[in-house]
Scaffold this motif. Structure first.
Motif, PDB file in Angstrom:
ATOM      1  N   ARG A   1       0.600   6.815  12.217  1.00 60.95           N
ATOM      2  CA  ARG A   1       0.792   5.395  12.475  1.00 60.95           C
ATOM      3  C   ARG A   1      -0.336   4.661  11.766  1.00 60.95           C
ATOM      4  NH1 ARG A   1      -0.415   4.201  17.340  1.00 60.95           N
ATOM      5  NH2 ARG A   1       0.937   2.381  17.649  1.00 60.95           N
ATOM      6  N   VAL A   2       0.012   3.584  11.036  1.00 59.93           N
ATOM      7  CA  VAL A   2      -0.995   2.971  10.180  1.00 59.93           C
ATOM      8  C   VAL A   2      -1.240   1.511  10.529  1.00 59.93           C
ATOM      9  CG1 VAL A   2      -0.271   4.521   8.314  1.00 59.93           C
ATOM     10  CG2 VAL A   2       0.540   2.150   8.328  1.00 59.93           C
TER      11      VAL A   2
ATOM     12  N   ILE B   1      -9.946   5.269   4.693  1.00 58.15           N
ATOM     13  CA  ILE B   1      -9.014   4.260   4.194  1.00 58.15           C
ATOM     14  C   ILE B   1      -8.183   4.918   3.110  1.00 58.15           C
ATOM     15  CG2 ILE B   1      -8.715   2.013   3.111  1.00 58.15           C
ATOM     16  CD1 ILE B   1     -11.401   1.177   4.144  1.00 58.15           C
ATOM     17  N   VAL B   2      -6.889   4.990   3.342  1.00 55.23           N
ATOM     18  CA  VAL B   2      -5.993   5.660   2.402  1.00 55.23           C
ATOM     19  C   VAL B   2      -5.448   4.629   1.410  1.00 55.23           C
ATOM     20  CG1 VAL B   2      -3.860   6.971   2.135  1.00 55.23           C
ATOM     21  CG2 VAL B   2      -5.345   7.378   4.109  1.00 55.23           C
TER      22      VAL B   2
ATOM     23  N   GLU C   1       2.821  11.326   1.081  1.00 53.55           N
ATOM     24  CA  GLU C   1       2.528  12.558   1.821  1.00 53.55           C
ATOM     25  C   GLU C   1       1.268  12.407   2.670  1.00 53.55           C
ATOM     26  OE1 GLU C   1       3.176  16.185   3.350  1.00 53.55           O
ATOM     27  OE2 GLU C   1       4.532  15.092   2.003  1.00 53.55           O
ATOM     28  N   ALA C   2       0.276  11.676   2.163  1.00 52.41           N
ATOM     29  CA  ALA C   2      -0.976  11.498   2.900  1.00 52.41           C
ATOM     30  C   ALA C   2      -0.780  10.718   4.191  1.00 52.41           C
ATOM     31  CB  ALA C   2      -1.993  10.783   2.021  1.00 52.41           C
TER      32      ALA C   2
ATOM     33  N   LEU D   1      -6.041   3.554   8.483  1.00 52.34           N
ATOM     34  CA  LEU D   1      -6.131   2.368   7.639  1.00 52.34           C
ATOM     35  C   LEU D   1      -5.529   2.672   6.273  1.00 52.34           C
ATOM     36  CD1 LEU D   1      -9.755   1.083   8.391  1.00 52.34           C
ATOM     37  CD2 LEU D   1      -7.609   0.096   9.178  1.00 52.34           C
ATOM     38  N   VAL D   2      -4.667   1.771   5.789  1.00 52.20           N
ATOM     39  CA  VAL D   2      -4.062   1.941   4.472  1.00 52.20           C
ATOM     40  C   VAL D   2      -4.077   0.601   3.764  1.00 52.20           C
ATOM     41  CG1 VAL D   2      -1.715   1.588   5.389  1.00 52.20           C
ATOM     42  CG2 VAL D   2      -2.030   2.733   3.191  1.00 52.20           C
ATOM     43  N   THR D   3      -4.390   0.632   2.477  1.00 51.01           N
ATOM     44  CA  THR D   3      -4.421  -0.589   1.694  1.00 51.01           C
ATOM     45  C   THR D   3      -4.009  -0.282   0.253  1.00 51.01           C
ATOM     46  OG1 THR D   3      -5.759  -2.560   1.219  1.00 51.01           O
ATOM     47  CG2 THR D   3      -6.853  -0.425   0.961  1.00 51.01           C
ATOM     48  N   THR D   4      -4.041  -1.295  -0.589  1.00 54.29           N
ATOM     49  CA  THR D   4      -3.662  -1.116  -1.990  1.00 54.29           C
ATOM     50  C   THR D   4      -4.854  -0.585  -2.792  1.00 54.29           C
ATOM     51  OG1 THR D   4      -4.327  -3.320  -2.722  1.00 54.29           O
ATOM     52  CG2 THR D   4      -2.128  -3.111  -1.759  1.00 54.29           C
ATOM     53  N   GLU D   5      -4.569  -0.041  -3.956  1.00 50.36           N
ATOM     54  CA  GLU D   5      -5.653   0.414  -4.837  1.00 50.36           C
ATOM     55  C   GLU D   5      -6.543  -0.749  -5.249  1.00 50.36           C
ATOM     56  OE1 GLU D   5      -4.547   4.110  -7.503  1.00 50.36           O
ATOM     57  OE2 GLU D   5      -3.043   2.542  -7.760  1.00 50.36           O
TER      58      GLU D   5
END
Length: 340
Positions: A229-230, A305-306, A223-224, A284-288
Motif C-alpha cells: 500500500r503506497v 522512497i521508491v 514489481e517493487a 512512499l512512491v514518487t516520480t524520478e
C-alpha cells in the motif's frame, strides 16, 4: 507553480476578465517567437509544449534519444535548467550537481544522455557541438527564438489538451495558438483521451504529423511495489496522471499528495511524508523527477522512497522513425546547400 483550476475548464468570468492582459502577453510572445535565430552546424530537434506545465516532454526526449542512437547519431540534450541556479553553459554531472544547481529534469536525464544546461541557448548549442553532438535535442524552448529549429515536436496530454485555449494568464498557453500550430512539425499525443483530438485535426490539416504514444511503467518499478500500500506524492505538471498510472498498473494507492510543478520539498514536508508512511505502514512512491529534487535528503528520512519510472511507447514507431530520418536528412541537405 500550481495551475489555476479555471485554466482547464470552459471559459469563465475570471478568464474573460484576464483576456486584456493575455492579449498583451500574447503579442509580446508572438513578436519574440518570430525573431530569427542562430543556425548551428548540426540538426536541432525541439521537444516542446504549447502551454505551461508538463505533458510528457522528458519521456518524449528520452525516447527520441534511444531512437537517434539506433540511427548511429550522438544526441546531446540542451536544457534551460529550469529551477537551477547555474546560468551555464555547463555539462550536467550527476556526481557533483544537484537539482538546485541545474534543475530536476536535466539531472534526471544526465544519467542516460549527455545534457547541457544554458540560459543562453546559443552558448549551450556551442558546448553541445564541442561535446560531439551530431544532433541537439532541445528539451523545451519551443517559444524561445535563440536557435533555429529544424524540427519542432509538440507534446500534449490527451486528457488535458490545451485547457481553455487562452493565453496566459487567462489560460495556460504560452503564445497564441495559431502561431504555435504554424511552427509545429509533429504533434505527440500522450494517452488515450480525446481532449487533443481537435488540435490533432488542425495539425493534420496544415500538413503536420500526428503520433500517438502512451506512458509505460518500467516492470522493475511495478514489481517493487507489488503487494504494498503506497503513499504517492508528486510535484509535476499533472500529479493526477501519476496517480492514475500507478493505479492502472495495479498499485494500491492508499494516500496521495499533490504539489506544484518543480516543487522544492522542504525538510518539514519530507518529514511529514515519512511520519505518515511509518504510522500507516505505507510505502512512499514518487516520480524520478521528484526524487532528483529530493536527492541527498532521502537517507535521513529513515524510510524508503521508491521511484516509479516510466518510458514513452509510440503507437506507430515506424512512422516516427521515418519522420525523424526525413527531418534529419532534410536539415543536413539544407546545410550542405548553404555552403555551396
Amino acid at each position: 507553480m500550481r495551475e489555476p483550476g479555471f485554466w482547464h475548464r470552459p471559459p469563465s468570468l475570471l478568464s474573460r476578465l484576464l483576456l486584456p492582459i493575455a492579449a498583451i502577453y500574447g503579442n509580446i510572445a508572438a513578436a519574440r517567437m518570430q525573431k530569427i535565430g542562430t543556425t548551428v552546424g548540426v540538426p536541432v530537434l525541439c521537444v516542446g509544449n504549447y502551454h505551461m506545465g508538463g505533458a510528457g516532454k522528458t519521456p518524449t526526449t528520452l525516447a527520441l534519444v534511444a531512437l537517434l542512437r539506433e540511427f548511429g547519431e550522438t544526441p546531446v540534450v540542451l536544457s534551460r535548467g529550469y529551477g537551477g541556479r547555474l546560468q551555464g553553459p555547463i555539462q550536467v554531472d550527476p556526481t557533483r550537481h544537484s537539482a538546485a544547481d541545474i534543475g530536476d529534469e536535466p539531472l534526471m536525464m544526465a544519467r542516460r544522455v549527455p545534457v547541457v544546461v544554458a540560459r543562453d541557448r546559443s552558448d549551450g548549442a556551442a558546448l553541445a557541438c564541442a561535446l560531439g553532438a551530431s544532433v541537439i535535442l532541445m528539451d523545451d524552448g519551443f517559444q524561445n527564438p535563440a536557435l533555429t529549429k529544424d524540427t519542432a515536436l509538440i507534446v500534449v496530454d490527451s486528457h488535458r489538451g490545451i485547457g481553455n485555449g487562452s493565453v496566459f494568464p487567462a489560460g495556460p498557453l504560452r503564445a497564441p495558438l495559431a502561431l504555435q500550430i504554424a511552427r509545429t512539425d509533429a504533434l505527440v499525443v500522450v494517452g488515450d483521451g480525446t481532449a487533443a483530438d481537435g488540435l490533432a485535426q488542425q495539425i493534420t490539416k496544415k500538413g503536420g504529423v500526428v503520433m500517438r504514444a502512451r506512458l509505460v511503467p518500467e516492470p522493475a518499478s511495478v514489481e517493487a511495489l507489488r503487494g504494498r500500500r503506497v503513499l504517492a506524492f508528486a510535484g509535476i505538471g499533472d500529479p493526477g496522471r501519476f496517480v492514475a498510472t500507478l493505479q492502472a498498473s495495479g498499485v494500491q494507492v492508499a494516500e496521495q499528495r499533490a504539489y506544484p510543478d518543480h516543487h522544492p520539498f522542504t525538510a518539514e514536508e519530507l518529514a511529514e511524508l515519512a511520519a505518515t508512511a511509518k504510522r500507516d505502514r505505507l510505502t512512499l512512491v514518487t516520480t524520478e523527477k521528484d526524487l532528483a529534487r529530493i536527492g541527498s535528503a532521502q537517507p535521513s528520512l529513515g524510510v524508503e522512497i521508491v521511484p516509479f519510472a516510466v518510458t514513452l511507447a509510440f503507437g506507430d514507431e515506424s512512422k516516427l522513425r521515418l519522420f525523424l530520418l526525413d527531418r534529419l536528412n532534410g536539415a543536413r541537405a539544407e546545410r550542405l546547400a548553404g555552403r555551396r
